[in-house]
Design a protein around this motif. Structure first.
Motif, PDB file in Angstrom:
ATOM      1  N   GLU A 142       0.822  -1.216   0.000  1.00 48.03           N
ATOM      2  CA  GLU A 142       0.000   0.000   0.000  1.00 48.03           C
ATOM      3  C   GLU A 142       0.856   1.266   0.000  1.00 48.03           C
ATOM      4  OE1 GLU A 142      -2.575  -0.522   3.369  1.00 48.03           O
ATOM      5  OE2 GLU A 142      -3.703  -2.132   2.392  1.00 48.03           O
ATOM      6  N   ALA A 143       2.047   1.178   0.562  1.00 43.58           N
ATOM      7  CA  ALA A 143       2.959   2.329   0.608  1.00 43.58           C
ATOM      8  C   ALA A 143       3.802   2.446  -0.656  1.00 43.58           C
ATOM      9  CB  ALA A 143       3.874   2.216   1.830  1.00 43.58           C
ATOM     10  N   GLY A 144       3.721   1.448  -1.535  1.00 43.25           N
ATOM     11  CA  GLY A 144       4.507   1.472  -2.765  1.00 43.25           C
ATOM     12  C   GLY A 144       5.971   1.158  -2.549  1.00 43.25           C
ATOM     13  N   THR A 145       6.254   0.396  -1.499  1.00 40.75           N
ATOM     14  CA  THR A 145       7.641   0.035  -1.224  1.00 40.75           C
ATOM     15  C   THR A 145       7.754  -1.484  -1.132  1.00 40.75           C
ATOM     16  OG1 THR A 145       9.570   0.661   0.093  1.00 40.75           O
ATOM     17  CG2 THR A 145       7.534   0.242   1.311  1.00 40.75           C
ATOM     18  N   HIS A 146       8.894  -1.994  -0.689  1.00 40.38           N
ATOM     19  CA  HIS A 146       9.175  -3.416  -0.729  1.00 40.38           C
ATOM     20  C   HIS A 146       9.700  -3.932   0.607  1.00 40.38           C
ATOM     21  CE1 HIS A 146       9.371  -2.066  -4.890  1.00 40.38           C
ATOM     22  NE2 HIS A 146       8.954  -3.273  -5.190  1.00 40.38           N
ATOM     23  N   LEU A 147       9.560  -5.235   0.790  1.00 36.83           N
ATOM     24  CA  LEU A 147      10.134  -5.929   1.927  1.00 36.83           C
ATOM     25  C   LEU A 147      11.200  -6.896   1.447  1.00 36.83           C
ATOM     26  CD1 LEU A 147       7.029  -7.084   4.016  1.00 36.83           C
ATOM     27  CD2 LEU A 147       8.442  -5.060   4.372  1.00 36.83           C
ATOM     28  N   MET A 148      12.149  -7.173   2.324  1.00 42.80           N
ATOM     29  CA  MET A 148      13.128  -8.220   2.076  1.00 42.80           C
ATOM     30  C   MET A 148      13.284  -9.016   3.365  1.00 42.80           C
ATOM     31  SD  MET A 148      17.104  -8.099   0.788  1.00 42.80           S
ATOM     32  CE  MET A 148      17.540  -6.796   1.912  1.00 42.80           C
ATOM     33  N   ILE A 149      13.012 -10.303   3.289  1.00 43.44           N
ATOM     34  CA  ILE A 149      13.232 -11.165   4.453  1.00 43.44           C
ATOM     35  C   ILE A 149      14.687 -11.590   4.429  1.00 43.44           C
ATOM     36  CG2 ILE A 149      12.663 -13.337   5.584  1.00 43.44           C
ATOM     37  CD1 ILE A 149       9.853 -13.109   4.386  1.00 43.44           C
ATOM     38  N   SER A 150      15.398 -11.259   5.478  1.00 44.31           N
ATOM     39  CA  SER A 150      16.814 -11.629   5.571  1.00 44.31           C
ATOM     40  C   SER A 150      16.932 -13.144   5.720  1.00 44.31           C
ATOM     41  CB  SER A 150      17.465 -10.944   6.765  1.00 44.31           C
ATOM     42  OG  SER A 150      17.390  -9.547   6.632  1.00 44.31           O
ATOM     43  N   ALA A 151      18.028 -13.680   5.248  1.00 41.90           N
ATOM     44  CA  ALA A 151      18.206 -15.130   5.226  1.00 41.90           C
ATOM     45  C   ALA A 151      18.481 -15.711   6.607  1.00 41.90           C
ATOM     46  CB  ALA A 151      19.335 -15.503   4.273  1.00 41.90           C
ATOM     47  N   GLU A 152      18.986 -14.943   7.519  1.00 39.10           N
ATOM     48  CA  GLU A 152      19.412 -15.421   8.827  1.00 39.10           C
ATOM     49  C   GLU A 152      20.472 -16.501   8.624  1.00 39.10           C
ATOM     50  OE1 GLU A 152      16.576 -15.560  12.047  1.00 39.10           O
ATOM     51  OE2 GLU A 152      14.995 -14.837  10.736  1.00 39.10           O
ATOM     52  N   GLY A 153      20.694 -17.343   9.606  1.00 35.92           N
ATOM     53  CA  GLY A 153      21.705 -18.387   9.492  1.00 35.92           C
ATOM     54  C   GLY A 153      21.195 -19.597   8.734  1.00 35.92           C
ATOM     55  N   SER A 154      22.108 -20.406   8.244  1.00 37.50           N
ATOM     56  CA  SER A 154      21.718 -21.587   7.464  1.00 37.50           C
ATOM     57  C   SER A 154      20.870 -22.562   8.275  1.00 37.50           C
ATOM     58  CB  SER A 154      22.957 -22.290   6.910  1.00 37.50           C
ATOM     59  OG  SER A 154      23.791 -22.733   7.969  1.00 37.50           O
ATOM     60  N   ALA A 155      21.009 -22.554   9.586  1.00 36.11           N
ATOM     61  CA  ALA A 155      20.201 -23.446  10.422  1.00 36.11           C
ATOM     62  C   ALA A 155      18.722 -23.055  10.403  1.00 36.11           C
ATOM     63  CB  ALA A 155      20.714 -23.432  11.861  1.00 36.11           C
ATOM     64  N   ARG A 156      18.429 -21.850   9.942  1.00 33.72           N
ATOM     65  CA  ARG A 156      17.037 -21.381   9.917  1.00 33.72           C
ATOM     66  C   ARG A 156      16.442 -21.313   8.510  1.00 33.72           C
ATOM     67  NH1 ARG A 156      16.893 -16.872  14.595  1.00 33.72           N
ATOM     68  NH2 ARG A 156      17.003 -18.352  16.298  1.00 33.72           N
ATOM     69  N   THR A 157      17.096 -21.876   7.529  1.00 32.97           N
ATOM     70  CA  THR A 157      16.603 -21.793   6.154  1.00 32.97           C
ATOM     71  C   THR A 157      15.172 -22.287   6.041  1.00 32.97           C
ATOM     72  OG1 THR A 157      18.834 -22.029   5.284  1.00 32.97           O
ATOM     73  CG2 THR A 157      17.033 -22.503   3.767  1.00 32.97           C
ATOM     74  N   ASP A 158      14.890 -23.471   6.583  1.00 30.83           N
ATOM     75  CA  ASP A 158      13.530 -24.005   6.495  1.00 30.83           C
ATOM     76  C   ASP A 158      12.544 -23.158   7.283  1.00 30.83           C
ATOM     77  OD1 ASP A 158      14.305 -26.032   4.823  1.00 30.83           O
ATOM     78  OD2 ASP A 158      14.594 -27.490   6.443  1.00 30.83           O
ATOM     79  N   LEU A 159      12.982 -22.607   8.411  1.00 28.69           N
ATOM     80  CA  LEU A 159      12.115 -21.739   9.207  1.00 28.69           C
ATOM     81  C   LEU A 159      11.735 -20.483   8.427  1.00 28.69           C
ATOM     82  CD1 LEU A 159      10.849 -21.203  12.055  1.00 28.69           C
ATOM     83  CD2 LEU A 159      12.969 -20.006  12.607  1.00 28.69           C
ATOM     84  N   VAL A 160      12.654 -19.989   7.606  1.00 30.67           N
ATOM     85  CA  VAL A 160      12.397 -18.790   6.815  1.00 30.67           C
ATOM     86  C   VAL A 160      11.595 -19.124   5.562  1.00 30.67           C
ATOM     87  CG1 VAL A 160      13.471 -16.947   5.465  1.00 30.67           C
ATOM     88  CG2 VAL A 160      14.424 -17.566   7.688  1.00 30.67           C
ATOM     89  N   PHE A 161      12.087 -20.058   4.755  1.00 31.96           N
ATOM     90  CA  PHE A 161      11.458 -20.306   3.465  1.00 31.96           C
ATOM     91  C   PHE A 161      10.245 -21.221   3.525  1.00 31.96           C
ATOM     92  CE2 PHE A 161      15.682 -18.976   1.888  1.00 31.96           C
ATOM     93  CZ  PHE A 161      15.238 -17.895   1.149  1.00 31.96           C
ATOM     94  N   GLY A 162      10.185 -22.130   4.510  1.00 32.31           N
ATOM     95  CA  GLY A 162       9.057 -23.050   4.593  1.00 32.31           C
ATOM     96  C   GLY A 162       7.708 -22.355   4.635  1.00 32.31           C
ATOM     97  N   PRO A 163       7.454 -21.486   5.604  1.00 31.58           N
ATOM     98  CA  PRO A 163       6.153 -20.804   5.663  1.00 31.58           C
ATOM     99  C   PRO A 163       5.892 -19.910   4.453  1.00 31.58           C
ATOM    100  CG  PRO A 163       7.295 -20.615   7.763  1.00 31.58           C
ATOM    101  CD  PRO A 163       8.262 -21.218   6.785  1.00 31.58           C
ATOM    102  N   VAL A 164       6.940 -19.296   3.917  1.00 28.79           N
ATOM    103  CA  VAL A 164       6.749 -18.432   2.750  1.00 28.79           C
ATOM    104  C   VAL A 164       6.312 -19.270   1.556  1.00 28.79           C
ATOM    105  CG1 VAL A 164       7.893 -16.869   1.128  1.00 28.79           C
ATOM    106  CG2 VAL A 164       8.344 -16.664   3.578  1.00 28.79           C
ATOM    107  N   ARG A 165       7.024 -20.358   1.302  1.00 34.35           N
ATOM    108  CA  ARG A 165       6.659 -21.234   0.170  1.00 34.35           C
ATOM    109  C   ARG A 165       5.248 -21.771   0.316  1.00 34.35           C
ATOM    110  NH1 ARG A 165      12.194 -24.210   0.312  1.00 34.35           N
ATOM    111  NH2 ARG A 165      13.388 -22.921  -1.109  1.00 34.35           N
TER     112      ARG A 165
END
Length: 172
Positions: A107-130
């Motif tokens: 709504e603001a016309g801008t963007h978000l970026m989810i940081s990758a965090e550590g490799s141990a959290r890859t599934d925690l980050v990408f799992g819910p997004v996917r």
């Protein structure tokens, strides 16, 4: 840091990379960078929040920053860790807070970026997004099963095109 001398030295180094301690500091930096033709990415530092109350409070800080950017007509990428907004408490909490932020950013016309965090959290980050790509507002895209935060980057308002070089290495 337990050693006050080391803490002071670390603080001086860190301040070179920080807009400040308040949202108004970040907003001033966005305006100054835009005037010079630069894009800006803003992150409220933090991760591994282990309380729902704190995660929701931190999400409100991001929402307020996005709202202030919209009111001022400023554009910057807002970067954050899912664990900062609740994914360690529960993946659903992190995703719900991220979705609120994505809606506000759109709504603001801008963007978000989810940081990758550590490799141990890859599934925690990408799992819910996917798993929830259809729920995520249009400033996200899906490419061959990979979630990515942007389909394109915003262009600075006052920037001249940057010259490209065919040579390897730095652009002159």
């Amino acid at each position: 840091m337990a050693n006050p001398v080391l803490a002071a030295a670390a603080g001086r180094v860190a301040r070179r990379y920080m807009a400040g301690t308040k949202a108004s500091d970040a907003l001033s930096l966005i305006a100054a960078n835009t005037a010079r033709g630069h894009l800006t990415s803003i992150e409220c530092a933090g991760e591994s929040v282990r309380s729902e109350e704190v995660a929701n409070s931190e999400s409100k800080i991001f929402l307020s920053l996005i709202s202030d950017m919209k009111a001022r007509g400023e554009h910057a990428t807002v970067s954050f860790d899912l664990s900062h907004v609740g994914s360690v408490v529960s993946p659903e909490l992190g995703l719900d807070n991220a979705l609120s932020m994505a809606t506000a950013a759109r709504e603001a016309g801008t963007h978000l970026m989810i940081s990758a965090e550590g490799s141990a959290r890859t599934d925690l980050v990408f799992g819910p997004v996917r798993q929830n790509l259809r729920r995520i507002p249009g400033n996200w895209h899906h490419d061959s099963g990979q979630a990515a935060p942007f389909s394109r980057r915003p262009q600075p308002r006052h920037a001249a095109p940057r010259p490209h070089s065919s040579r390897q290495g730095r652009v002159p």
